[in-house]
Motif scaffolding. Structure first.
Motif, PDB file in Angstrom:
ATOM      1  N   LEU A  76       0.300 -20.976 -43.065  1.00 46.34           N
ATOM      2  CA  LEU A  76      -0.227 -22.221 -42.512  1.00 46.34           C
ATOM      3  C   LEU A  76      -0.194 -23.321 -43.569  1.00 46.34           C
ATOM      4  N   PRO A  77       0.067 -24.551 -43.170  1.00 50.05           N
ATOM      5  CA  PRO A  77       0.054 -25.660 -44.130  1.00 50.05           C
ATOM      6  C   PRO A  77      -1.287 -25.756 -44.859  1.00 50.05           C
ATOM      7  N   ASP A  78      -1.236 -26.254 -46.062  1.00 52.49           N
ATOM      8  CA  ASP A  78      -2.436 -26.363 -46.900  1.00 52.49           C
ATOM      9  C   ASP A  78      -3.550 -27.137 -46.215  1.00 52.49           C
ATOM     10  N   ILE A  79      -3.192 -28.124 -45.385  1.00 54.79           N
ATOM     11  CA  ILE A  79      -4.199 -28.951 -44.720  1.00 54.79           C
ATOM     12  C   ILE A  79      -5.115 -28.097 -43.854  1.00 54.79           C
ATOM     13  N   ALA A  92      -3.326 -26.387 -33.298  1.00 54.52           N
ATOM     14  CA  ALA A  92      -2.392 -26.461 -32.164  1.00 54.52           C
ATOM     15  C   ALA A  92      -1.114 -27.181 -32.571  1.00 54.52           C
ATOM     16  N   GLU A  93      -1.265 -28.270 -33.314  1.00 58.33           N
ATOM     17  CA  GLU A  93      -0.081 -29.008 -33.759  1.00 58.33           C
ATOM     18  C   GLU A  93       0.735 -28.183 -34.744  1.00 58.33           C
ATOM     19  N   THR A  94       0.049 -27.435 -35.594  1.00 53.96           N
ATOM     20  CA  THR A  94       0.728 -26.584 -36.581  1.00 53.96           C
ATOM     21  C   THR A  94       1.471 -25.430 -35.906  1.00 53.96           C
ATOM     22  N   ALA A  95       0.974 -25.004 -34.757  1.00 55.35           N
ATOM     23  CA  ALA A  95       1.597 -23.878 -34.051  1.00 55.35           C
ATOM     24  C   ALA A  95       3.071 -24.135 -33.760  1.00 55.35           C
ATOM     25  N   THR A  96       3.425 -25.385 -33.525  1.00 57.32           N
ATOM     26  CA  THR A  96       4.837 -25.684 -33.241  1.00 57.32           C
ATOM     27  C   THR A  96       5.728 -25.272 -34.404  1.00 57.32           C
ATOM     28  N   SER A  97       5.239 -25.454 -35.625  1.00 58.40           N
ATOM     29  CA  SER A  97       6.022 -25.070 -36.807  1.00 58.40           C
ATOM     30  C   SER A  97       6.225 -23.564 -36.856  1.00 58.40           C
ATOM     31  N   ALA A  98       5.168 -22.815 -36.504  1.00 59.79           N
ATOM     32  CA  ALA A  98       5.270 -21.350 -36.497  1.00 59.79           C
ATOM     33  C   ALA A  98       6.260 -20.888 -35.437  1.00 59.79           C
ATOM     34  N   PHE A  99       6.188 -21.475 -34.254  1.00 63.37           N
ATOM     35  CA  PHE A  99       7.114 -21.099 -33.179  1.00 63.37           C
ATOM     36  C   PHE A  99       8.558 -21.358 -33.610  1.00 63.37           C
ATOM     37  N   LYS A 100       8.801 -22.518 -34.201  1.00 71.71           N
ATOM     38  CA  LYS A 100      10.164 -22.860 -34.608  1.00 71.71           C
ATOM     39  C   LYS A 100      10.644 -21.970 -35.756  1.00 71.71           C
ATOM     40  N   VAL A 108     -18.484 -22.557 -21.489  1.00 70.80           N
ATOM     41  CA  VAL A 108     -18.376 -21.742 -22.697  1.00 70.80           C
ATOM     42  C   VAL A 108     -18.343 -22.668 -23.910  1.00 70.80           C
ATOM     43  N   ARG A 109     -19.051 -22.277 -24.949  1.00 69.80           N
ATOM     44  CA  ARG A 109     -19.117 -23.098 -26.164  1.00 69.80           C
ATOM     45  C   ARG A 109     -17.730 -23.280 -26.780  1.00 69.80           C
ATOM     46  N   GLY A 110     -17.421 -24.509 -27.190  1.00 74.80           N
ATOM     47  CA  GLY A 110     -16.151 -24.790 -27.866  1.00 74.80           C
ATOM     48  C   GLY A 110     -14.947 -24.548 -26.971  1.00 74.80           C
ATOM     49  N   ALA A 111     -14.967 -25.126 -25.789  1.00 81.28           N
ATOM     50  CA  ALA A 111     -13.914 -24.837 -24.802  1.00 81.28           C
ATOM     51  C   ALA A 111     -12.523 -25.212 -25.301  1.00 81.28           C
ATOM     52  N   GLU A 112     -12.434 -26.206 -26.174  1.00 79.20           N
ATOM     53  CA  GLU A 112     -11.103 -26.629 -26.625  1.00 79.20           C
ATOM     54  C   GLU A 112     -10.392 -25.564 -27.451  1.00 79.20           C
ATOM     55  N   ARG A 113     -11.137 -24.611 -28.029  1.00 81.78           N
ATOM     56  CA  ARG A 113     -10.473 -23.565 -28.808  1.00 81.78           C
ATOM     57  C   ARG A 113      -9.662 -22.629 -27.913  1.00 81.78           C
ATOM     58  N   PHE A 114      -9.997 -22.588 -26.622  1.00 83.02           N
ATOM     59  CA  PHE A 114      -9.235 -21.744 -25.698  1.00 83.02           C
ATOM     60  C   PHE A 114      -7.813 -22.280 -25.509  1.00 83.02           C
ATOM     61  N   PHE A 115      -7.664 -23.580 -25.659  1.00 81.38           N
ATOM     62  CA  PHE A 115      -6.324 -24.166 -25.625  1.00 81.38           C
ATOM     63  C   PHE A 115      -5.479 -23.596 -26.760  1.00 81.38           C
ATOM     64  N   VAL A 116      -6.064 -23.506 -27.944  1.00 79.98           N
ATOM     65  CA  VAL A 116      -5.354 -22.972 -29.111  1.00 79.98           C
ATOM     66  C   VAL A 116      -5.064 -21.485 -28.923  1.00 79.98           C
ATOM     67  N   ALA A 174       3.238 -30.441 -19.131  1.00 74.75           N
ATOM     68  CA  ALA A 174       4.425 -31.151 -19.611  1.00 74.75           C
ATOM     69  C   ALA A 174       4.047 -32.302 -20.538  1.00 74.75           C
ATOM     70  N   LYS A 175       2.942 -32.977 -20.222  1.00 75.31           N
ATOM     71  CA  LYS A 175       2.494 -34.094 -21.070  1.00 75.31           C
ATOM     72  C   LYS A 175       2.093 -33.596 -22.458  1.00 75.31           C
ATOM     73  N   ILE A 176       1.362 -32.498 -22.494  1.00 79.46           N
ATOM     74  CA  ILE A 176       0.909 -31.963 -23.782  1.00 79.46           C
ATOM     75  C   ILE A 176       2.093 -31.393 -24.574  1.00 79.46           C
ATOM     76  N   VAL A 177       3.008 -30.715 -23.889  1.00 78.84           N
ATOM     77  CA  VAL A 177       4.212 -30.194 -24.552  1.00 78.84           C
ATOM     78  C   VAL A 177       4.948 -31.318 -25.257  1.00 78.84           C
ATOM     79  N   SER A 178       5.073 -32.458 -24.589  1.00 79.24           N
ATOM     80  CA  SER A 178       5.817 -33.590 -25.174  1.00 79.24           C
ATOM     81  C   SER A 178       5.086 -34.178 -26.381  1.00 79.24           C
ATOM     82  N   LEU A 179       3.756 -33.994 -26.426  1.00 78.55           N
ATOM     83  CA  LEU A 179       2.977 -34.547 -27.541  1.00 78.55           C
ATOM     84  C   LEU A 179       3.044 -33.684 -28.786  1.00 78.55           C
ATOM     85  N   ILE A 180       3.173 -32.366 -28.616  1.00 81.38           N
ATOM     86  CA  ILE A 180       3.070 -31.484 -29.798  1.00 81.38           C
ATOM     87  C   ILE A 180       4.283 -30.578 -29.968  1.00 81.38           C
TER      88      ILE A 180
END
Length: 274
Positions: free
Chosen positions: A16-19, A87-95, A127-135, A267-273
């Motif tokens: 994973l990137p240092d950030i 989530a944004e970093t995941a694209t690098s791992a996939f590629k 559920v607490r922290g619902a946005e983590r389910f996206f990741v 499709a909108k989210i795919v195009s963003l990240i």
């Protein structure tokens, strides 16, 4: 090849990137402030732009524009911001693990779709922290790429096995583990929080369904994704196993709403990240 060797291969060939590490450390430091986090993200203009696009996207649906990282942190919180960075970093791992055996665009779309369904279900269950389910939805099938890249012949044999079983059942038979289990252990080795890697690791373990809502949400999202994106094979699969149904109180109307949300927004989210 054993599960441990795939995990080791993933860990050695991609970090994973240092950030990600620095942001996690800052969030976990009780002495840190919102400004510390904003400075950390702001030092990377490209990441800042991507995070702000996501913060202003249909993932959050805020009524007014979020124009700065500081405002994003104040509005969505530090943990949500961390999840956006992952989530944004995941694209690098996939590629990094791209292989001719898998259509990367289709795989990424399915992963984001699963993430959108999982987040929607988690929100409806409060559920607490619902946005983590996206990741988690995005990363739960990362190891399929890892395995196909590392052992293409073995993966190709698995892919061409004719069966009516659900994918994770066939994975257990062919590899001795599921892709989700392998993905979860990779995420743990990457030092992601337990709230991300634990549900992924056990999302196919039915013995956990009776006691863990997070795992049930992810398992249900995976089943919904299969039923919607591969209708030829899985249109009629059981979404609510008895164990899931006993743990999460959702009806088919909620499922339909989550499917509609995912179909509209993926499709909108795919195009963003991507």
């Amino acid at each position: 090849m054993s599960l441990d060797k795939y995990v080791s291969y993933a860990g050695k060939s991609f970090t994973l990137p240092d950030i990600c590490m620095r942001l996690r450390s800052t969030l976990d430091d009780p002495r840190s402030s919102m400004e510390d986090i904003a400075v950390l993200i702001g030092a990377d203009p490209s990441l800042t732009a991507k995070v702000l696009r996501l913060a202003n996207s249909s993932l959050f649906r805020f009524p007014s524009q979020i124009e700065s990282v500081t405002k994003a942190i104040n509005v969505i919180g530090g943990e949500a911001l961390y999840n956006l960075v992952i989530a944004e970093t995941a694209t690098s791992a996939f590629k990094h693990f791209d292989t001719l055996l898998i259509d990367l665009d289709k795989h990424w779309h399915a992963s984001v779709y699963c993430g959108m369904v999982a987040k929607s279900l988690a929100m409806r269950l409060n559920v607490r922290g619902a946005e983590r389910f996206f990741v988690m939805g995005i990363l739960q099938n990362l190891s399929e790429l890892v395995i196909a890249k590392k052992e293409p012949k073995r993966y190709d044999d698995y892919r061409h096995t004719q069966t009516s079983e659900l994918p994770h059942i066939e994975q257990l038979a062919h590899f001795g583990f599921t892709f989700a289990q392998c993905s979860g252990i990779i995420l743990e080795k990457w030092h992601l929080p337990i709230g991300l890697y634990y549900p992924v690791t056990f999302m196919n373990d039915e013995s956990k369904y009776t006691s863990d809502v997070d795992i049930c949400v992810l398992a249900l999202a995976s089943r919904i994704t299969l039923s919607q994106l591969d209708k030829e094979s899985y249109a009629d699969i059981e979404l609510f196993t008895p164990e899931i149904a006993n743990t999460v109180s959702l009806d088919m109307e909620v499922i339909s709403n989550s499917i509609e949300y995912a179909e509209q927004e993926t499709a909108k989210i795919v195009s963003l990240i991507h």
